[in-house]
Design a protein around this motif. Structure first.
Motif, PDB file in Angstrom:
ATOM      1  N   GLU A 413     -57.667  45.723  -3.360  1.00 14.31           N
ATOM      2  CA  GLU A 413     -58.548  45.911  -4.716  1.00 14.31           C
ATOM      3  C   GLU A 413     -58.987  44.469  -5.169  1.00 14.31           C
ATOM      4  OE1 GLU A 413     -55.709  46.864  -3.639  1.00 14.31           O
ATOM      5  OE2 GLU A 413     -55.370  49.177  -4.415  1.00 14.31           O
ATOM      6  N   ASP A 414     -58.224  43.509  -4.810  1.00 16.95           N
ATOM      7  CA  ASP A 414     -58.843  41.941  -5.403  1.00 16.95           C
ATOM      8  C   ASP A 414     -59.082  42.143  -6.744  1.00 16.95           C
ATOM      9  OD1 ASP A 414     -59.602  39.493  -5.625  1.00 16.95           O
ATOM     10  OD2 ASP A 414     -61.351  39.592  -4.576  1.00 16.95           O
ATOM     11  N   GLY A 415     -58.028  42.706  -7.500  1.00 15.53           N
ATOM     12  CA  GLY A 415     -58.266  42.516  -8.977  1.00 15.53           C
ATOM     13  C   GLY A 415     -58.743  43.911  -9.689  1.00 15.53           C
ATOM     14  N   PRO A 416     -59.003  43.580 -10.935  1.00 18.10           N
ATOM     15  CA  PRO A 416     -59.544  42.502 -11.548  1.00 18.10           C
ATOM     16  C   PRO A 416     -58.575  41.827 -12.407  1.00 18.10           C
ATOM     17  CG  PRO A 416     -59.913  44.835 -12.791  1.00 18.10           C
ATOM     18  CD  PRO A 416     -59.307  45.077 -11.499  1.00 18.10           C
ATOM     19  N   ASP A 417     -57.053  42.115 -12.103  1.00 15.57           N
ATOM     20  CA  ASP A 417     -56.117  41.505 -13.113  1.00 15.57           C
ATOM     21  C   ASP A 417     -56.066  41.444 -14.381  1.00 15.57           C
ATOM     22  OD1 ASP A 417     -53.814  39.892 -13.415  1.00 15.57           O
ATOM     23  OD2 ASP A 417     -55.077  37.756 -13.318  1.00 15.57           O
TER      24      ASP A 417
END
Ligand code: HEC
Length: 635
Positions: A413-417
């Motif tokens: 997913e790499d985030g979105p944090d």
């Protein structure tokens, strides 16, 4: 101690050192540099830095302190971060000697050691058992309104506030433990792990207590059966809770609440009815950047501890199932584990009437994101049993591996944090209650606590970003919800129009009543770390006023009805401290203003990446007392 001038000089030194070493292919310990003493050390240090640290500390990882700020934290602190602290994984390939060389290099030439703090000549008076004028602890009350009765400050006199004194936290480059004032004594934690009891009038210290690890949380104060003096509670970076006697700083008990090696306490424990409710976060998000680390297993949670004995009542997890091996490995051969993540770094909100507490959770560390990440959870105060969970953003999985080259442990997913890092605010609208939630995305929600957290209204008032949207804390008075928005432009990841500043919302509908933009006051302030106008720190309100600090170092007071700025003070720069040392003011970040009997207290300076470092606790008062004023201002 450290001045902005020192920092600027340090940039020059670092630039010079960088020229000495071929940056691209530096080897860990043999650099091929001339072998005469000092030069070799600088060269070796630089090579080690390039090989093991530069990938994150040259500005790529926004949260990592920029290399130039290392010179101000001292070799011991850097060594400790590698040996026992948050950089254990990053330094694991280095020998003990290499770590020492590196720490010495990064710390640079010996800085003047901090002057000792000023000890009080007179003993501390007996503490009253209650002090109704104080805004107690992080949220000010059980429901986290961050509201003060005004402490004698109003629309007409607030422009007379004047700086009374400044305390320099020794050896610190961030000041983020929100002070608590009780009966004329300020209790506050620090980066070095020392707790100070400071006299409100003079800033002298009645006592200090060493927690042994950084204290990021605000302190809580309460009475315990069988003890005459009030007891102070706080959590430290190693997930240990300390209870100490407020009269002399002696230890009452100490207890570890974490059940993971990387567990930490960032949010402030909440004291309620004989129990201490402790939010549990972790640094595993950073450990995950090590490609050899079997990522990830931290579950996030809240613990309840008996305030009198320190015994654990219960521990509840955000992710109910413990992590297991998934059967897969990352490209470096390390096992993948999960589900993990969803730290809790906000102070719990107590709903005594319903017998529950609420916390917001952060992002997941592993893929797929757990359905309790970026959520609001309700737990039974008595048993820790989860009553409901309301996820506000699904599919948000991220950890520090996503920032660096090989990204071995970065979830897909790499985030979105976009954590819910600010405490929720339980607000009564007469007929019904609203649980008000602000997210790093800039979204603000009202949840219905009687309907499992169903959304009553929703309004997006910020674009969101690396430091929010809403980051650390909103505030509410009887009429309005005040929402600070950071919307920094520090990373390029988030795009679109920004709305940094203070927004006043109708708590029953989410309608915006006013918005006062924050305008950058950055001229002449250090370019690295970055100066930014965003409002990321928690804020505080009274019926008439809103107190809020910004990343550029300004502390502003707004009219609660119109949003007009009534008073402002720039905390950036060098100030004379009560000990005769120099205090450095920088970004106002994390914790927020505290009001007490005609006084306003604010911490200034926050060394984490892209924010301006500092170590100042500033106390303002009414009426003005002009005996201590700003000394030199570095431009
Ligand atoms: C993968 C990225 C990464 C690498 C590589 C890395 N760091 Fe860090 N470092 C960070 C981040 C992110 C933080 C901030 C951690 C936090 O916010 O808790 C940090 C924090 C620190 C701190 C401050 C600790 C504190 O408590 O404030 C020191 C000192 C530090 N790093 C030193 C080093 C050194 C020395 C190296 C090389 C051996 C190194 N780091 C390698 C990302 C990294």
């Amino acid at each position: 101690m450290i001045t902005v001038k020192d920092l600027t000089r340090r940039i020059g030194l670092m630039m010079a050192a960088a020229v000495l070493v071929p940056l691209a292919n530096a080897a860990p310990s043999s650099t091929g540099m001339p072998t005469d003493g000092a030069t070799t050390e600088v060269a070796d240090g630089m090579a080690l830095y390039q090989e093991h640290c530069a990938a994150c500390h040259d500005g790529q990882v926004p949260r990592a302190p920029h290399m130039i700020t290392f010179s101000t934290i001292g070799a011991d602190t850097i060594l400790n971060a590698m040996n026992n602290g948050v950089m254990r994984a990053q330094a694991s390939a280095l020998s003990a000697t290499e770590r020492e060389v590196l720490a010495g290099f990064l710390a640079g030439e010996a800085m003047a050691p901090p002057k000792p703090i000023l000890a009080c000549a007179d003993p501390m008076g007996e503490l009253a058992s209650s002090d109704a004028t104080a805004m107690q602890g992080w949220g000010g009350n059980a429901e986290n309104h961050r509201h003060s009765d005004g402490a004698g400050l109003d629309r007409n006199n607030v422009d007379q506030l004047a700086l009374k004194w400044v305390f320099a936290y020794p050896g610190a480059l961030r000041a983020r433990s929100q002070p608590l004032v009780h009966d004329g004594v300020i209790f506050v934690g620090s980066q070095s792990g020392d707790i100070y009891a400071l006299d409100l009038e003079s800033g002298c210290a009645h006592w200090t207590y060493s927690a042994g690890a950084e204290v990021r949380s605000s302190l809580s104060l309460g009475l315990v059966p069988g003890r005459d003096d009030p007891v102070l509670y706080m959590g430290d970076f190693s997930a240990t809770v300390h209870a100490i006697d407020a009269s002399d700083g002696s230890l009452v008990w100490r207890a570890s609440v974490g059940d993971h090696p990387d567990a930490t306490i960032t949010g402030s424990p909440k004291l309620h009815d004989g129990s201490l409710y402790v939010p549990i976060s972790s640094s595993e998000w950073a450990t995950a950047a090590d490609p050899g680390y079997a990522c990830c297993t931290f579950r996030g949670g809240v613990a309840s501890v008996d305030a009198a004995s320190g015994e654990l009542n219960w521990r509840a997890h955000v992710i109910e199932e413990p992590a297991v091996e998934t059967g897969e490995t990352n490209p470096f051969g390390a096992a993948r584990k999960g589900p993990a993540g969803a730290p809790v770094w906000n102070s719990p909100t107590i709903d005594a009437e319903r017998g529950v507490l609420y916390v917001g959770t952060g992002e997941a560390y592993t893929s797929p994101a757990a359905d309790t990440s970026d959520a609001v959870l309700a737990f039974s105060l008595a048993t820790g049993e989860r009553q409901w969970a309301k996820q506000l953003l699904g599919g948000d999985a991220w950890n520090m591996a996503c920032f660096i080259g090989e990204a071995a442990n970065c979830p897909e997913e790499d985030g979105p944090d976009l954590d819910i890092g600010a405490s929720t605010v339980l607000w009564s609208g007469g007929e019904r209650d609203y649980l008000l939630v602000g997210q790093k995305s800039g979204d603000v929600y009202a949840l219905d606590p009687d309907k499992g957290g169903a959304v009553a209204w929703h309004n997006k008032v910020g674009r969101g970003g690396f430091l929010g949207g809403v980051h650390w804390g909103m505030s509410a008075n009887g009429d309005s919800l005040f929402v600070p928005i950071a919307d920094t432009t520090i990373t390029g990841r988030f795009t679109g129009p920004v709305s940094p500043g203070i927004h006043a919302l109708d708590p029953t509908s989410g309608e915006v009543r006013w918005y006062t933009p924050s305008v950058a006051d950055c001229e002449g302030k250090s370019p690295i770390p970055v100066c930014d106008q965003g409002m990321s720190a928690a804020i505080t309100s009274t019926d008439q006023l809103v107190f809020a600090g910004s990343l550029d170092g300004n502390l502003n007071v707004y009219d609660s009805l119109s949003g007009e700025i009534l008073w402002s003070f720039d905390t950036f720069g060098d100030f004379d401290s009560v000990s005769g040392d120099t205090a450095l003011g920088g970004s106002i970040e994390s914790d927020g203003p505290v009001l007490y009997k005609g006084h306003v207290l604010i911490n200034s300076g926050y060394q984490f990446g892209a924010r301006m470092p500092g170590n100042a606790l500033m106390v303002f008062s009414l009426p003005p007392k002009a005996d201590l004023v700003r000394s030199t201002r570095s431009e």
